[in-house]
Design a protein around this motif. Structure first.
Motif, mmCIF file in Angstrom:
data_model
loop_
_atom_site.group_PDB
_atom_site.id
_atom_site.type_symbol
_atom_site.label_atom_id
_atom_site.label_comp_id
_atom_site.label_asym_id
_atom_site.label_seq_id
_atom_site.Cartn_x
_atom_site.Cartn_y
_atom_site.Cartn_z
ATOM 1 N N VAL A 72 11.868 37.227 41.046
ATOM 2 C CA VAL A 72 11.315 36.284 42.022
ATOM 3 C C VAL A 72 12.425 35.371 42.551
ATOM 4 C CG1 VAL A 72 9.673 34.409 42.366
ATOM 5 C CG2 VAL A 72 9.067 36.336 40.897
ATOM 6 N N TYR A 73 12.486 35.252 43.886
ATOM 7 C CA TYR A 73 13.470 34.404 44.567
ATOM 8 C C TYR A 73 12.711 33.368 45.384
ATOM 9 C CZ TYR A 73 16.421 38.281 43.190
ATOM 10 O OH TYR A 73 17.069 39.227 42.457
ATOM 11 N N LEU A 74 13.078 32.095 45.222
ATOM 12 C CA LEU A 74 12.335 31.009 45.823
ATOM 13 C C LEU A 74 13.218 30.166 46.729
ATOM 14 C CD1 LEU A 74 10.415 29.894 42.627
ATOM 15 C CD2 LEU A 74 9.541 31.276 44.486
ATOM 16 N N PHE A 75 12.695 29.855 47.923
ATOM 17 C CA PHE A 75 13.410 29.035 48.897
ATOM 18 C C PHE A 75 12.468 27.948 49.405
ATOM 19 C CE2 PHE A 75 15.116 33.292 48.998
ATOM 20 C CZ PHE A 75 16.489 33.101 48.961
ATOM 21 N N ASP A 80 13.509 19.002 58.023
ATOM 22 C CA ASP A 80 14.612 18.922 58.986
ATOM 23 C C ASP A 80 15.236 20.282 59.276
ATOM 24 O OD1 ASP A 80 15.911 19.433 56.629
ATOM 25 O OD2 ASP A 80 17.131 17.618 56.626
ATOM 26 N N GLY A 81 14.667 21.377 58.716
ATOM 27 C CA GLY A 81 15.170 22.711 58.982
ATOM 28 C C GLY A 81 16.177 23.217 57.969
ATOM 29 N N SER A 82 16.696 22.361 57.088
ATOM 30 C CA SER A 82 17.611 22.830 56.047
ATOM 31 C C SER A 82 16.836 23.629 55.003
ATOM 32 C CB SER A 82 18.335 21.651 55.391
ATOM 33 O OG SER A 82 17.401 20.770 54.779
ATOM 34 N N VAL A 83 17.539 24.491 54.284
ATOM 35 C CA VAL A 83 16.896 25.396 53.334
ATOM 36 C C VAL A 83 17.540 25.237 51.964
ATOM 37 C CG1 VAL A 83 16.297 27.792 52.820
ATOM 38 C CG2 VAL A 83 16.453 27.044 55.204
ATOM 39 N N ASP A 84 16.720 25.080 50.925
ATOM 40 C CA ASP A 84 17.193 25.015 49.541
ATOM 41 C C ASP A 84 16.839 26.307 48.822
ATOM 42 O OD1 ASP A 84 17.886 22.333 49.970
ATOM 43 O OD2 ASP A 84 15.897 21.646 49.360
ATOM 44 N N GLN A 85 17.757 26.833 48.007
ATOM 45 C CA GLN A 85 17.415 27.936 47.108
ATOM 46 C C GLN A 85 16.985 27.343 45.776
ATOM 47 O OE1 GLN A 85 19.880 31.534 46.772
ATOM 48 N NE2 GLN A 85 19.795 31.274 44.550
ATOM 49 N N ILE A 86 15.736 27.594 45.403
ATOM 50 C CA ILE A 86 15.195 27.039 44.164
ATOM 51 C C ILE A 86 15.430 27.972 42.987
ATOM 52 C CG2 ILE A 86 13.111 26.118 43.089
ATOM 53 C CD1 ILE A 86 14.154 24.622 45.558
ATOM 54 N N LEU A 87 15.294 29.257 43.223
ATOM 55 C CA LEU A 87 15.431 30.253 42.161
ATOM 56 C C LEU A 87 16.080 31.493 42.762
ATOM 57 C CD1 LEU A 87 14.387 30.454 39.148
ATOM 58 C CD2 LEU A 87 12.577 31.886 40.049
ATOM 59 N N PHE A 142 26.860 29.549 45.043
ATOM 60 C CA PHE A 142 27.132 28.364 44.242
ATOM 61 C C PHE A 142 28.536 27.902 44.621
ATOM 62 C CE2 PHE A 142 23.896 30.528 41.757
ATOM 63 C CZ PHE A 142 23.055 29.479 41.383
ATOM 64 N N LYS A 143 28.635 26.741 45.247
ATOM 65 C CA LYS A 143 29.918 26.284 45.773
ATOM 66 C C LYS A 143 30.925 25.963 44.669
ATOM 67 C CE LYS A 143 28.707 26.481 50.108
ATOM 68 N NZ LYS A 143 29.299 27.514 50.993
ATOM 69 N N THR A 144 30.447 25.409 43.556
ATOM 70 C CA THR A 144 31.328 25.099 42.434
ATOM 71 C C THR A 144 30.653 25.522 41.146
ATOM 72 O OG1 THR A 144 30.447 22.880 41.947
ATOM 73 C CG2 THR A 144 32.117 23.051 43.701
ATOM 74 N N THR A 145 31.408 25.558 40.070
ATOM 75 C CA THR A 145 30.837 25.923 38.772
ATOM 76 C C THR A 145 29.902 24.846 38.245
ATOM 77 O OG1 THR A 145 32.796 25.002 37.699
ATOM 78 C CG2 THR A 145 32.798 27.366 38.144
ATOM 79 N N GLN A 146 29.972 23.627 38.806
ATOM 80 C CA GLN A 146 29.092 22.545 38.369
ATOM 81 C C GLN A 146 27.751 22.543 39.109
ATOM 82 O OE1 GLN A 146 32.483 21.820 39.090
ATOM 83 N NE2 GLN A 146 32.875 22.089 36.894
ATOM 84 N N ASP A 147 27.665 23.242 40.235
ATOM 85 C CA ASP A 147 26.425 23.239 41.014
ATOM 86 C C ASP A 147 25.308 23.917 40.237
ATOM 87 O OD1 ASP A 147 27.657 21.972 43.045
ATOM 88 O OD2 ASP A 147 27.765 23.693 44.395
ATOM 89 N N GLN A 148 24.153 23.251 40.175
ATOM 90 C CA GLN A 148 22.999 23.834 39.497
ATOM 91 C C GLN A 148 22.152 24.668 40.452
ATOM 92 O OE1 GLN A 148 21.366 20.140 38.053
ATOM 93 N NE2 GLN A 148 22.278 20.406 36.035
ATOM 94 N N PHE A 149 22.238 24.378 41.762
ATOM 95 C CA PHE A 149 21.489 25.123 42.763
ATOM 96 C C PHE A 149 22.456 25.692 43.792
ATOM 97 C CE2 PHE A 149 18.510 22.133 40.996
ATOM 98 C CZ PHE A 149 17.358 22.886 40.847
ATOM 99 N N ALA A 150 22.155 26.879 44.292
ATOM 100 C CA ALA A 150 22.994 27.515 45.300
ATOM 101 C C ALA A 150 22.759 26.870 46.659
ATOM 102 C CB ALA A 150 22.694 29.014 45.373
#
Length: 339
Positions: A72-75, A80-87, A142-150
Motif C-alpha cells: 500500500v502506497y499513500l499520498f 495548496d496543491g503540494s503532495v506528501d508521501q505518507i507511506l 528521501f532527500k537525506t538519511t535523516q528524512d522520515q518522509f519522502a
C-alpha cells in the motif's frame, strides 16, 4: 511535510488494456473492474462517505482494508496543491497489508502519533495498492538519511496522477487499485466562515462563485461567508458546469466536476512553435497538466500560446522533470532528465 498523518490504503483496480484515467474524485482510477479491492478510512469517518473536520494539532489515523495481499502506497494532496508521501516512510516497518485484514497507521503500539498541521482546507488521501512492490523513484525521494518522509516531485493531483500512471502502466491491470479518502483541516479557533474545494479532471478549469471568479480549480478557497451560492466551473473546450452549493461555517464544501467530451475546440490564437529537445526518446510531455505527446527522434514540437506554461517530462527510469516557462516567441527547450 505539511502534516503528519499516516494512512493505509490498499487496492482498487482492474484487468484491461485501457490506460489509467484521471478523475476529479479519485485522482487516478483503474478503467476496468479489478478483483483487487481496498477501502481507505480516516478515524473520524468509518463509513468513508463523509468529509470529517480535523483541527490543527488534532491526532489522526488512517486505516486500510484489502481483500488480497498487497503493498500500500499513500499520498496526501494538500489544499495548496503540494503532495506528501505518507507511506512508505521510515517510521513504520512495512507497507505490506495481508489479505482480509485492516492495518491502521499509526498502529496502536507505534511509538509516535500523526498530528494535523496546515494549510487549512480540503485534503485528499490517495491509496494505491499493488500485488507487487512498486518503484517510486520517479515520483518521490528521501532527500537525506535523516528524512522520515519522502519528498514528492509531482505538483497537484493532476501531476500526481500523470506520474503514477507511468508507474502502473507496465503492471497487469488486475494487480493494482486505488481509493480516496477526504478530510478537512480547520483552524483551532472557531470560525464563522467556510471553505470551498472544487476538483476537476481537466487542466485550466476556473471557478466562478456567485458571479465572481475565484480562480483555478483543484484549490481550496477559504474565508467564504456561510451561504448558498450559484457556482459555474469553466474549462477551455468543454461545456460549462453549473450548480448550487452551500458553504457552511467551519467546514469545507467539496464539489467534484467530471468534464465529459469537449464540445468545441478552444480558439487558437497567437500560438508559437516550441520544440522540446531531449535524448530520452519515448518520454511523455505534459503542458499545464495535459498530455502533449511523446518525444520521438529526440524532439517534440508543441504549439503554445503566449504566457506562462508548466512543462512536465516523465520517462521510466528517470526523475520527473518539471519547470515553468514564459513563452513570448517560438524556439526550443532542451531538457536533460536525471536518473
Amino acid at each position: 511535510m505539511k502534516k503528519f498523518l499516516m494512512i493505509p490504503a490498499a487496492l482498487l483496480l482492474s484487468t484491461a488494456a485501457a490506460a489509467p484515467k484521471i478523475s476529479a474524485q479519485s485522482i487516478i482510477v483503474n478503467p476496468t473492474q479489478p478483483d483487487l479491492n481496498v477501502s481507505v478510512r480516516v478515524d473520524k469517518d468509518t463509513s468513508g462517505a463523509q468529509n470529517p473536520a480535523y483541527r490543527i494539532d488534532d491526532k489522526i489515523s488512517i486505516s486500510a482494508t484489502v481483500n488480497r495481499d498487497a503493498y500500500v502506497y499513500l499520498f496526501n494532496v494538500n489544499p495548496d496543491g503540494s503532495v506528501d508521501q505518507i507511506l512508505p516512510n521510515r517510521l513504520s516497518d512495512s507497507n505490506f497489508v495481508k489479505a482480509g485484514t485492516t492495518k491502521t497507521f499509526p498502529a496502536p503500539d507505534d511509538k509516535f502519533n500523526y498530528t494535523v498541521a496546515g494549510p487549512i482546507g480540503q485534503n485528499k488521501v490517495l491509496a494505491l495498492a499493488s500485488a507487487t512492490e512498486l518503484d517510486l523513484a520517479q515520483i518521490s525521494t528521501f532527500k537525506t538519511t535523516q528524512d522520515q518522509f519522502a519528498t514528492v516531485n509531482a505538483k497537484n493531483q493532476n501531476g500526481l496522477a500523470q506520474a503514477l500512471s507511468i508507474v502502473v502502466t507496465p503492471l497487469p491491470q488486475n494487480s493494482w487499485v486505488s481509493d480516496t479518502a477526504f478530510y478537512t483541516v480547520a483552524a483551532r479557533n472557531p470560525v464563522s466562515t467556510g471553505s470551498l474545494f472544487v476538483g476537476t479532471n481537466v487542466a485550466n478549469a476556473s471557478v466562478i462563485l456567485n458571479g465572481q471568479t475565484l480562480g483555478a480549480a483543484n484549490v481550496t478557497y477559504s474565508n467564504l461567508r456561510a451561504a448558498t451560492y450559484p457556482v459555474r466551473v469553466k474549462a477551455p473546450g468543454y461545456r460549462d458546469y453549473t450548480t448550487t452549493i452551500t458553504v457552511r461555517a467551519g467546514a469545507t464544501t467539496n464539489l467534484n466536476v467530471e468534464f465529459a467530451q469537449a464540445v468545441t475546440p478552444a480558439p487558437v490564437t497567437g500560438r508559437y512553435t516550441v520544440t522540446i529537445r531531449t535524448s530520452v526518446n519515448g518520454a511523455r510531455v505534459f503542458v499545464d497538466g495535459q498530455e502533449a505527446g511523446a518525444v520521438s527522434g529526440g524532439l517534440l514540437n508543441l504549439q503554445l500560446t503566449r504566457g506562462t506554461h508548466e512543462i512536465l517530462l516523465i520517462a521510466p527510469g528517470y526523475r520527473t522533470f518539471s519547470n515553468t516557462y514564459n513563452i513570448t516567441q517560438g524556439g526550443q527547450i532542451t531538457i536533460t532528465p536525471t536518473r
